[in-house]
Design an enzyme around this catalytic site. Structure first.
Site, PDB file in Angstrom:
ATOM      1  N   ASP A 355       0.811  -1.215   0.000  1.00 17.30           N
ATOM      2  CA  ASP A 355       0.000   0.000   0.000  1.00 17.30           C
ATOM      3  C   ASP A 355       0.846   1.268   0.000  1.00 17.30           C
ATOM      4  O   ASP A 355       0.366   2.343  -0.386  1.00 17.30           O
ATOM      5  CB  ASP A 355      -0.945   0.010   1.201  1.00 17.30           C
ATOM      6  CG  ASP A 355      -1.916  -1.163   1.170  1.00 17.30           C
ATOM      7  OD1 ASP A 355      -1.433  -2.309   1.209  1.00 17.30           O
ATOM      8  OD2 ASP A 355      -3.136  -0.936   1.115  1.00 17.30           O
ATOM      9  N   GLU A 493      -6.238 -10.352  -6.525  1.00 23.22           N
ATOM     10  CA  GLU A 493      -6.149 -11.477  -5.598  1.00 23.22           C
ATOM     11  C   GLU A 493      -7.222 -12.539  -5.817  1.00 23.22           C
ATOM     12  O   GLU A 493      -7.222 -13.558  -5.128  1.00 23.22           O
ATOM     13  CB  GLU A 493      -6.200 -10.948  -4.157  1.00 23.22           C
ATOM     14  CG  GLU A 493      -5.009 -10.069  -3.832  1.00 23.22           C
ATOM     15  CD  GLU A 493      -5.131  -9.412  -2.469  1.00 23.22           C
ATOM     16  OE1 GLU A 493      -6.188  -9.555  -1.826  1.00 23.22           O
ATOM     17  OE2 GLU A 493      -4.160  -8.763  -2.049  1.00 23.22           O
TER      18      GLU A 493
END
Length: 804
Positions: A355, A493
């Site tokens: 992130d 993902e």
């Protein structure tokens, strides 16, 4: 609406978890959730205090295996402050009549306030005003001020001020089957007349945490006569202050807390340091004054002002506020990374992911010293990244998908699907692209700062070792005469293997391969950029020779990038997956952000479908300008034109569930120039992700810091078209119609730029010097620029010109 305040009217127990996360206060050293001082952990409330880098490991026997997890530890609760009239009950908003209630997060001054009027069972009405701060200047301090005003009663009242060590990590429901008691209380005692102290130690990391709380009571500015009583329970210590109170006579209570850890510098022991600190701490008014000054200075660096809807401005400031509470100038003295969920809760166990890719751009251009400190967290864990690469059969440095204290791989081996109740294998560690993100962060920091010292002695080494990893994971495919990268996961993902495959991993993820090529190229550039003596030393230390560097150059030109129907494929074989029934599933389930969980609960797998959780291929359009991406693909022997770009964006947007809060940030970015209206809509949706908890309960477990920072950067760079690389500084503003103006301040290579954007106007000022290029580009036009320069420009017919 006040653009500086997040306000809630009325007490809503069901919303307390969300409010507590969003009203967290912190200073980069520690942070405390916005739970009420009188609240205890339970169904609705979750007090939590987290130290930056404060981790501990616990092992749980689950489903026939021992599972070890490292968590950011919920520390002893320093908040407890409550009262009761003589013969009455302790204040409890869940069990009393609330006549009025308002809660305000004051972002400008870093304060949390609550104002309430309550009536107890005896009909006694009391007005209470509470103000809290976690000190931004003196980062070991926090303080609470209560004003208690009896409205229709007089008599004795008891105020309880406590430190509570009866704390576990239980803020995330799906983790509650796992071990959660991370520390033991070593000492709980009174310190002098006014203070109590608690010392705790974590079970595995042996981190010691000391808290000392000083509590005083005043009538106006004068101390009141009171009786103090010590309350001691297992892992809990409190002082009860018994005072006389009179109707309409306010009683003011101050609680000041000092917190130290055994990791702090320049101390002998944390408890002794906390005692010294509390003895020298000023009163609440003094602390408030210096705290406000520190925040004023931070906002000078960090604010972003736009002429748009008040709510949009407020949320942007909320996002900046939480970023600066998680990492601050104090971060420079710490060995910490950026937890994906901030210091605001226990989701993701407080781990560091990729992130920072979305966080660093804001810091690079505002507070680059923080970026440097956070990059050093990665540099110090370079030996562990090398070990991970060796264990996986590769060379160089392979950074983990989830990182904590040591830099080892902290990704859990199984995860719980709450929809099916099943524990499933977690293959997330195959997201090798985290290493490319770290290299990208190194280079973009250098681009923005020209920090030659960092590149020479830290950055170049990281780039070379990451490049060496990519060179070793790439395999020559003689049939296509290109290099493959196999057995990985991309940013999406949802896809961790091919349908019905026994082995996890995918081949030739387009994002991964393009990034690997870029990293190899940047490592070679870095070696050319650093001082010749340092280059020789580094090559000697790393055993780098010309043959290896030539191999890097070759691989960077011959990595395979899959295409189908003329657009880049998410991974090789993607075109053979089935199309997904989006409308049918939206009609059946409504919220399908976490499509992977829905399908697994049905006995199906998202691996079978062209359905993504978040942007994958489109990440390339987020990280690079179209020109940069075209150059990188041309280096690889591929080409894309504007039509291909447009078709690629449309194709993947239609097949993405936005199951990650980061996804809308990326999609808004890639549409910023081609579809301003849709880009603005997606930006506003991204802004609402946490404040409106659009994912249904996830924000209460911790904010999504990457998405928060990403929305700010989307305005800072995406809407302004800011591009920095080498000796190239460009602005290409495309403000949406709803954004009528934008003002911001940026730091570029040691000097500040002040920028003011209108619908078709732009003013650029370098008030205190300029070390950038002698000209800057605005759109496709070039203008001379230098120290003290000011450009007043207007756009006419798509071309920029000076205002006469």
């Amino acid at each position: 609406m006040n653009d500086w305040k997040l306000c809630y009217d009325g007490f809503d127990p069901a919303q307390e978890g969300l409010r507590e996360a969003l009203c967290t206060l912190g200073n980069g050293y520690f942070a405390t959730r916005g739970a009420a001082e009188e609240a205890e952990a339970g169904e609705f409330h979750y007090p939590g205090t987290y130290l930056a880098g404060g981790y501990n490991r616990l092992t749980t026997d689950l489903a026939g295996r021992s599972i070890e997890n490292e968590d950011l530890v919920n520390l002893p609760n320093w908040l407890p402050l409550t009262f009761r009239p003589e013969g009455g009950d302790w204040l409890n908003l869940l069990a009393t009549e609330i006549l009025s209630y308002r809660q305000e997060l004051d972002m400008q001054h870093g304060l949390l306030r609550r104002m309430m009027r309550v009536k107890d069972r005896e009909g006694r009405i009391t007005a209470i005003s509470a103000t809290r701060l976690v000190h931004m200047q003196e980062h070991h301090l926090a303080a609470i001020e209560w004003e208690i005003r009896p409205e229709n009663w007089s008599g004795k009242a008891t105020i309880r001020s406590a430190l509570d060590g009866r704390v576990v990590n239980s803020g995330v429901e799906r983790y509650r089957q796992l071990a959660s008691r991370h520390f033991a209380v070593l000492t709980a005692e009174q310190v002098g007349e006014e203070s109590i102290a608690l010392l705790a130690e974590t079970s595995q990391s042996h981190l010691r945490i000391a808290q000392v709380a000083r509590t005083r009571a005043f009538a106006g500015h004068q101390p009141v006569r009171l009786e103090r009583q010590l309350v001691e329970e297992q892992d809990f210590i409190a002082q009860d202050l018994v005072v006389a109170s009179s109707a309409d006579q306010p009683l003011r209570v101050e609680k000041v807390v000092a917190m130290y850890s055994s990791r702090d510098r320049a101390i002998s022991d944390p408890l002794g340091a906390a005692c010294i600190c509390i003895a020298g701490a000023g009163d609440f008014a003094e602390l408030l004054d210096s705290h406000k000054r520190a925040w004023s200075q931070l906002w000078w660096h960090g604010d972003l002002v736009l002429e748009a809807r008040h709510r949009t401005q407020m949320i942007l400031r909320l996002h900046i506020f939480h970023l600066l509470q998680t990492v601050s100038p104090h971060t420079g003295d710490l060995d910490v990374g950026v937890p994906a969920r901030g210091l605001h809760g226990e989701a993701y166990r407080g781990h560091i992911f990729w992130d920072e890719l979305f966080i660093f751009p804001f810091l690079n251009l505002r507070l680059p010293q923080i970026t440097r400190a956070l990059l050093l967290y990665r540099y110090r864990r370079l030996p562990e990244a090398r070990r991970l690469a060796r264990e996986a059969g590769f060379r160089g440095a392979m950074y983990p998908w989830q990182s904590g204290s040591t830099g080892r791989e902290e990704t859990q081996v199984v995860h719980l699907n709450p929809k099916s109740g099943r524990w499933l294998p977690d293959n997330s560690q195959l997201q090798r692209h985290v290493s490319a993100a770290i290299a990208y962060n190194v280079w973009r920091y250098y681009d923005a700062t020209r920090d030659e010292e960092f590149l020479n002695f830290h950055g170049a080494e990281m780039l070379c070792e990451i490049a060496r990893f990519w060179a070793s994971i790439a395999r020559w495919n003689p049939k296509r005469e290109r290099y493959d990268i196999c057995g990985v996961m991309g940013p999406d993902e949802f896809h961790d293997s091919y349908p019905d495959a026994e082995q996890a991993g995918l081949d030739n993820n387009a994002y991964t391969n393009v990034m690997a090529s870029w990293v190899l190229q940047r490592a070679l550039t870095a070696l050319d950029r650093i001082e010749p003596v340092r280059r020789g030393q580094l090559c000697e230390t790393l055993s780098l020779d010309d043959a290896e560097l030539e191999a890097w150059d070759e691989i960077s030109r011959k990595l395979f990038v899959p295409f189908h129907d003329g657009i880049p494929s998410q991974f090789e074989g993607y075109e053979h997956l089935e199309e997904f029934d989006w409308e049918g599933y939206r009609g059946k389930y409504g919220d399908i952000h976490r499509l992977d969980r829905i399908l697994e609960a049905e006995g199906d797998s998202v691996n079978r479908y062209k359905a993504s959780k978040q942007a994958d291929v489109l990440m390339l359009f987020y990280l690079f300008s179209i020109e940069e991406l075209q150059e990188q693909l041309e280096r690889l022997g591929y080409s894309i034109d504007d039509d291909t770009v447009s078709r690629t964006i449309d194709y993947y947007r239609q097949r993405t569930s936005d199951g990650s809060t980061l996804s809308r940030v990326v999609h808004s970015w890639v549409l910023a120039h081609s579809d301003r209206s849709r880009s603005w809509t997606l930006l506003r949706e991204a802004l609402e992700s946490d404040v409106a908890d659009t994912q249904g309960g996830t924000t209460a477990e911790g904010i999504h810091l990457g998405a928060m920072a990403g929305t700010v950067d989307l305005v800072q760079r995406g809407q302004t078209g800011l591009e920095i690389r080498e000796a190239f500084f460009r602005l290409d503003p495309h403000l949406p119609e709803d954004m009528r103006g934008l003002s911001l301040r940026l730091r570029y290579r040691g000097h500040w730029l002040e920028l003011e954007f209108g619908c078709d106007t732009l003013t650029v000022t370098a008030p205190n010097g300029w070390s950038g290029p002698e000209s800057i580009m605005i759109g496709s036009d070039t203008f001379p620029f230098g120290a003290g320069a000011k450009l007043d420009l207007q756009c006419r017919g798509g071309s920029w010109s000076s205002v006469a």
